[in-house]
Design a protein around this motif. Structure first.
Motif, PDB file in Angstrom:
ATOM      1  N   HIS A 116      41.367  37.482  44.933  1.00 56.53           N
ATOM      2  CA  HIS A 116      40.614  36.256  44.678  1.00 56.53           C
ATOM      3  C   HIS A 116      39.195  36.702  44.349  1.00 56.53           C
ATOM      4  N   GLU A 140      36.529  39.480  40.829  1.00 57.49           N
ATOM      5  CA  GLU A 140      37.480  39.138  39.768  1.00 57.49           C
ATOM      6  C   GLU A 140      36.752  38.463  38.617  1.00 57.49           C
ATOM      7  N   ASP A 141      37.403  38.446  37.459  1.00 54.52           N
ATOM      8  CA  ASP A 141      36.852  37.735  36.309  1.00 54.52           C
ATOM      9  C   ASP A 141      36.877  36.227  36.578  1.00 54.52           C
ATOM     10  N   GLU A 161      36.285  31.926  35.524  1.00 49.46           N
ATOM     11  CA  GLU A 161      36.305  30.819  34.569  1.00 49.46           C
ATOM     12  C   GLU A 161      34.963  30.109  34.731  1.00 49.46           C
ATOM     13  N   LEU A 188      35.728  30.034  40.473  1.00 48.56           N
ATOM     14  CA  LEU A 188      37.127  29.888  40.041  1.00 48.56           C
ATOM     15  C   LEU A 188      37.466  31.135  39.228  1.00 48.56           C
ATOM     16  N   SER A 189      38.424  31.912  39.728  1.00 50.69           N
ATOM     17  CA  SER A 189      38.791  33.145  39.021  1.00 50.69           C
ATOM     18  C   SER A 189      39.801  32.825  37.916  1.00 50.69           C
ATOM     19  N   VAL A 190      39.978  33.767  36.995  1.00 47.81           N
ATOM     20  CA  VAL A 190      40.872  33.506  35.861  1.00 47.81           C
ATOM     21  C   VAL A 190      42.337  33.377  36.285  1.00 47.81           C
ATOM     22  N   ASP A 191      42.672  33.778  37.529  1.00 49.23           N
ATOM     23  CA  ASP A 191      44.039  33.516  37.996  1.00 49.23           C
ATOM     24  C   ASP A 191      44.122  32.161  38.697  1.00 49.23           C
ATOM     25  N   THR A 192      43.106  31.325  38.473  1.00 49.11           N
ATOM     26  CA  THR A 192      43.022  29.915  38.905  1.00 49.11           C
ATOM     27  C   THR A 192      42.811  29.710  40.408  1.00 49.11           C
ATOM     28  N   HIS A 193      42.426  30.763  41.116  1.00 43.34           N
ATOM     29  CA  HIS A 193      42.167  30.588  42.543  1.00 43.34           C
ATOM     30  C   HIS A 193      40.694  30.286  42.793  1.00 43.34           C
ATOM     31  N   LYS A 194      40.461  29.401  43.773  1.00 45.23           N
ATOM     32  CA  LYS A 194      39.093  28.996  44.095  1.00 45.23           C
ATOM     33  C   LYS A 194      38.599  29.717  45.349  1.00 45.23           C
ATOM     34  N   GLN A 217      46.915  21.756  37.026  1.00 47.29           N
ATOM     35  CA  GLN A 217      45.924  22.823  37.213  1.00 47.29           C
ATOM     36  C   GLN A 217      44.545  22.359  36.727  1.00 47.29           C
ATOM     37  N   MET A 241      41.237  22.480  38.853  1.00 50.95           N
ATOM     38  CA  MET A 241      40.070  23.260  38.411  1.00 50.95           C
ATOM     39  C   MET A 241      38.817  22.390  38.307  1.00 50.95           C
ATOM     40  N   THR A 279      39.150  28.329  28.941  1.00 50.64           N
ATOM     41  CA  THR A 279      39.627  29.124  30.086  1.00 50.64           C
ATOM     42  C   THR A 279      40.794  30.009  29.656  1.00 50.64           C
ATOM     43  N   ARG A 280      40.933  31.129  30.349  1.00 49.21           N
ATOM     44  CA  ARG A 280      42.060  32.022  30.056  1.00 49.21           C
ATOM     45  C   ARG A 280      43.379  31.321  30.369  1.00 49.21           C
ATOM     46  N   LEU A 340      48.164  35.674  33.996  1.00 50.58           N
ATOM     47  CA  LEU A 340      47.748  34.498  34.771  1.00 50.58           C
ATOM     48  C   LEU A 340      47.838  34.761  36.273  1.00 50.58           C
ATOM     49  N   GLY A 341      48.251  35.973  36.632  1.00 54.20           N
ATOM     50  CA  GLY A 341      48.378  36.314  38.045  1.00 54.20           C
ATOM     51  C   GLY A 341      47.210  37.166  38.524  1.00 54.20           C
ATOM     52  N   ALA A 361      43.443  39.198  36.713  1.00 52.06           N
ATOM     53  CA  ALA A 361      42.067  38.841  37.050  1.00 52.06           C
ATOM     54  C   ALA A 361      41.275  39.991  37.663  1.00 52.06           C
ATOM     55  N   MET A 362      42.011  41.007  38.158  1.00 49.22           N
ATOM     56  CA  MET A 362      41.315  42.090  38.869  1.00 49.22           C
ATOM     57  C   MET A 362      40.903  43.197  37.917  1.00 49.22           C
ATOM     58  N   PRO A 363      39.656  43.599  37.933  1.00 46.59           N
ATOM     59  CA  PRO A 363      39.227  44.700  37.064  1.00 46.59           C
ATOM     60  C   PRO A 363      39.652  46.056  37.642  1.00 46.59           C
ATOM     61  N   MET A 419      43.133  39.294  51.539  1.00 41.33           N
ATOM     62  CA  MET A 419      41.851  38.614  51.434  1.00 41.33           C
ATOM     63  C   MET A 419      41.845  37.221  52.065  1.00 41.33           C
TER      64      MET A 419
END
Lengths: 118, 300
Positions: free
Chosen positions: A21, A48-49, A51, A101-107, B68, B72, B92-93, B134-135, B139-141, B291
């Motif tokens: 997240h 994370e990246d 939105e 809000l990350s690009v995997d849609t988690h807040k 979603q 969001m 958005t991605r 989308l998972g 999102a993780m670098p 986390m």
């Protein structure tokens, strides 16, 4: 069997469970820091990246006055960062509350502060 | 509301993935596994499976997109949602990828309708694999994110080929001549083994990165759901082993009882597979144990 090798490499490197997240990795000005002179910009870096259109950052001084001079903006080339223009009127403690809000849609959300001295 | 918003999103995501699996698996089955000539009875039912899976993935995908968007944007009413939809779609991605994937699946369905089965499989596979972005891994670098993303893509494609081709496999085993059914079972078998290896490897990577310890597997909601998914996978593996080593080898000898048992076993596999995919949809909405404790933390 490249994947097996990658797993073995991950184990050897001691990869710990990851932050899947967006959490605050660092801030400029740093969390809890004392800075001389009012900064013009707050930059937040996350794990994370993001939105960016759906991220919010509230910045206020000890009197509760709004210190943000605009909405959070994307940092070109750094999809995991946000920048917020500041307009800090007086020295003292500055509070920051962020909602990411990350690009995997988690807040996620959090808060911290730093102090501005003249 | 009867169902929590997050649960509803998870169900729609799970149904979208289920439909994606079946369309992709059906394309693979028709492109590489099904022995020719195919009887009209089988062809007609495979067409129904393709159309039905496309309808499910498309409708569930649209519902997931709207739900979603509500989450969001924090939209409170229809006007808010209407305003947020183009922002999510264009900025958005999540929106861009979901719409792009729906276009990819539409092209795959069109290609299948035109008889370009292998082209359809490639298109559907690409659209399915893009779900990985989308998972968490998307999102993780850094190298950990790349490893997780690679495992997600492997997991999706392996699950898609194996579980997604089961409805078509059932139709083929039921409707083809015994000799053709035996050929179909023989061709499916090694592919199933490759998929099982892919699923086990990718699940191991995800366990290592997202869960990390046996204690987290037992003590967190995410871990317990992952444990349920693993149990379902073990059940699927047991059925697949019975099919491969006990039932499928009896088909070339014209054993009708083996065919009937194989059909029942495939139905059981489909049921377990559907539960596993729906569990995955819920899992993707939760914070992994690594986390979860940090949610609501006070800065970095």
């Amino acid at each position: 069997m490249k994947l097996v090798n990658l797993i073995a490499l991950a184990l050897l490197l001691g990869i710990s469970p990851a932050f899947a997240h967006a959490f605050l990795a660092k801030s400029d000005p740093p969390v809890g820091s004392v800075v001389h002179g009012a900064p013009k910009m707050l930059v937040l870096s996350f794990t994370e990246d993001l939105e960016v259109p759906f991220c919010r950052v509230a910045v206020s001084d000890s009197m509760g006055m709004n210190d943000a001079a605009g909405k959070p903006q994307a940092v070109p080339g750094h999809p995991n960062e946000l920048m917020v223009p500041l307009n800090i009127q007086m020295p003292g403690k500055v509070s920051v509350i962020w909602h990411a809000l990350s690009v995997d849609t988690h807040k996620t959300q959090g808060n911290f502060s730093f102090t501005v001295t003249p | 509301m009867l169902l929590d918003d997050a649960v509803l999103r998870a169900i729609m995501r799970g149904l979208h993935i289920t439909g994606s699996f079946v369309l992709f698996g059906n394309c693979v089955l028709q492109g590489w596994l099904l022995p020719a000539p195919v009887k009209p009875w089988v062809q007609a039912r495979l067409r129904v499976i393709s159309q039905g899976s496309f309808a499910v993935l498309f409708i569930a995908g649209i519902c997931w997109f709207v739900l979603q968007t509500v989450d969001m944007s924090g939209a409170q009413d229809a006007g808010d949602i209407w305003q947020a939809l183009p922002v999510v779609a264009g900025s958005t991605r999540f929106g861009g990828l979901l719409i792009g994937r729906l276009v990819g699946f539409t092209l795959a369905a069109l290609a299948l309708w035109l008889g370009w089965r292998r082209g359809a499989a490639v298109l559907a596979g690409a659209a399915l694999a893009a779900e990985g972005w989308l998972g968490h891994g998307g999102a993780m670098p850094g190298p950990v994110g790349t490893l997780l993303l690679g495992s997600a893509v492997l997991h999706l494609l392996s699950g898609g080929v194996w579980l997604g081709s089961l409805p078509g496999l059932w139709v083929g085993l039921r409707g083809l001549d015994m000799a053709q059914a035996a050929v179909l079972a023989r061709r499916f078998s090694p592919l199933g083994v490759v998929c099982v290896i892919g699923l086990l490897l990718s699940a191991s990577v995800q366990y290592l990165i997202l869960i990390g310890s046996p204690a987290a597997l037992l003590n967190s909601g995410y871990g317990q759901l992952a444990l349920l998914k693993m149990s379902l996978l073990l059940g699927l593996l047991a059925l697949a082993a019975v099919n491969r080593y006990h039932l499928a080898p009896r088909l070339p000898m014209g054993d009708e009882l083996a065919r009937r048992l194989l059909l029942r076993s495939v139905v059981a596999e489909m049921a377990l597979g559907l539960l596993a995919v729906l569990a995955a949809g819920q899992l993707l909405q939760l914070a992994p144990p690594a986390m979860a404790a940090m949610l609501g933390q006070s800065g970095g």
